[in-house]
Design a protein around this motif. Sequence first.
Motif, PDB file in Angstrom:
ATOM      1  N   GLU A   1       0.828  -1.208   0.000  1.00 40.15           N
ATOM      2  CA  GLU A   1       0.000   0.000   0.000  1.00 40.15           C
ATOM      3  C   GLU A   1       0.865   1.262   0.000  1.00 40.15           C
ATOM      4  N   ALA A   2       1.902   1.270   0.831  1.00 45.44           N
ATOM      5  CA  ALA A   2       2.784   2.440   0.915  1.00 45.44           C
ATOM      6  C   ALA A   2       3.553   2.643  -0.379  1.00 45.44           C
ATOM      7  N   VAL A   3       3.986   1.552  -1.004  1.00 43.26           N
ATOM      8  CA  VAL A   3       4.722   1.643  -2.268  1.00 43.26           C
ATOM      9  C   VAL A   3       3.837   2.244  -3.353  1.00 43.26           C
ATOM     10  N   ALA A   4       2.595   1.820  -3.411  1.00 49.95           N
ATOM     11  CA  ALA A   4       1.668   2.364  -4.412  1.00 49.95           C
ATOM     12  C   ALA A   4       1.431   3.850  -4.178  1.00 49.95           C
ATOM     13  N   GLU A   5       1.283   4.226  -2.927  1.00 51.30           N
ATOM     14  CA  GLU A   5       1.053   5.640  -2.605  1.00 51.30           C
ATOM     15  C   GLU A   5       2.268   6.500  -2.914  1.00 51.30           C
ATOM     16  N   SER A   6       3.444   5.876  -2.996  1.00 52.93           N
ATOM     17  CA  SER A   6       4.674   6.623  -3.295  1.00 52.93           C
ATOM     18  C   SER A   6       4.939   6.746  -4.789  1.00 52.93           C
TER      19      SER A   6
ATOM     20  N   PHE B   1       5.008   4.180  -7.185  1.00 49.32           N
ATOM     21  CA  PHE B   1       5.567   3.053  -7.916  1.00 49.32           C
ATOM     22  C   PHE B   1       4.487   2.365  -8.743  1.00 49.32           C
ATOM     23  N   ARG B   2       4.853   1.986  -9.940  1.00 46.64           N
ATOM     24  CA  ARG B   2       3.913   1.317 -10.844  1.00 46.64           C
ATOM     25  C   ARG B   2       3.612  -0.094 -10.397  1.00 46.64           C
ATOM     26  N   ARG B   3       4.602  -0.752  -9.830  1.00 50.82           N
ATOM     27  CA  ARG B   3       4.426  -2.154  -9.488  1.00 50.82           C
ATOM     28  C   ARG B   3       5.381  -2.540  -8.369  1.00 50.82           C
ATOM     29  N   LEU B   4       4.905  -3.390  -7.462  1.00 51.40           N
ATOM     30  CA  LEU B   4       5.761  -3.989  -6.446  1.00 51.40           C
ATOM     31  C   LEU B   4       6.040  -5.425  -6.856  1.00 51.40           C
TER      32      LEU B   4
END
Length: 236
Positions: free
Chosen positions: A93-98, A100-103
Amino acid sequence: MRLTELTSPQLEKLVDPVALWPVGAVEPHGPHAPLGTDTLISVGMCERAAERLGNAVVLPPLPFGVTRYGASFAGAIGIRESTLHAIVLDVAEAVAESGFRRLVIVNNHFEPEQVATLRAAAHEAGALYLDLVRRRNAERLTDEFRRGSCHAGRYETSLVLADRPDLVSVERMRSLEAKLVPMPAAIAAGQTNFLAMGMDQAYCGSPAEATAEEGGQTFDTLAELLVELIREVARS
């Protein structure tokens, strides 16, 4: 690019970057290899793949995983499945909010409970998970890996020698006899710890045969598998 080494403005300038997340465990890897072997391999994979992709950022590794099989030896420090699942969802969730297109989750600790938890959490979070124990991926790796007798053996020790030879006790490694333990079959038979499997020194396979050259070649294959997964999903 490592996330922790970027400034906030540098990260902000990246266009739809991919986040590569190394995941591993802290557990015994024989008398010769470091407790963080699995995490070290995941980091090496991610950094090599990031170089090839260009627009990928390597997140700080998650060093703790679900690890119980090595509990009879010093250094098995694990977390519960529920904890791992929650961490994955929070980070995704945090990666998406930052921005990033994909984790992409990159794991090299294959205790069944770890793999099952990561598969489920990745699916729920919409993240990619490179599943190295799937046949189509395993077939491209070494014979020892395919046989499943590779915990701290030739396969894993070679990878550590390729990136961190200073962490391997080479003299001890060369003295270890081959110990063939087909771990998948042992697990299926209900053996859920190293001692029950006959791994009295927390290793199986042939660590004495490990070389940095083999490790480098295997890292190339692992990075290629990771890049292929990301590009395949991008095309679709």
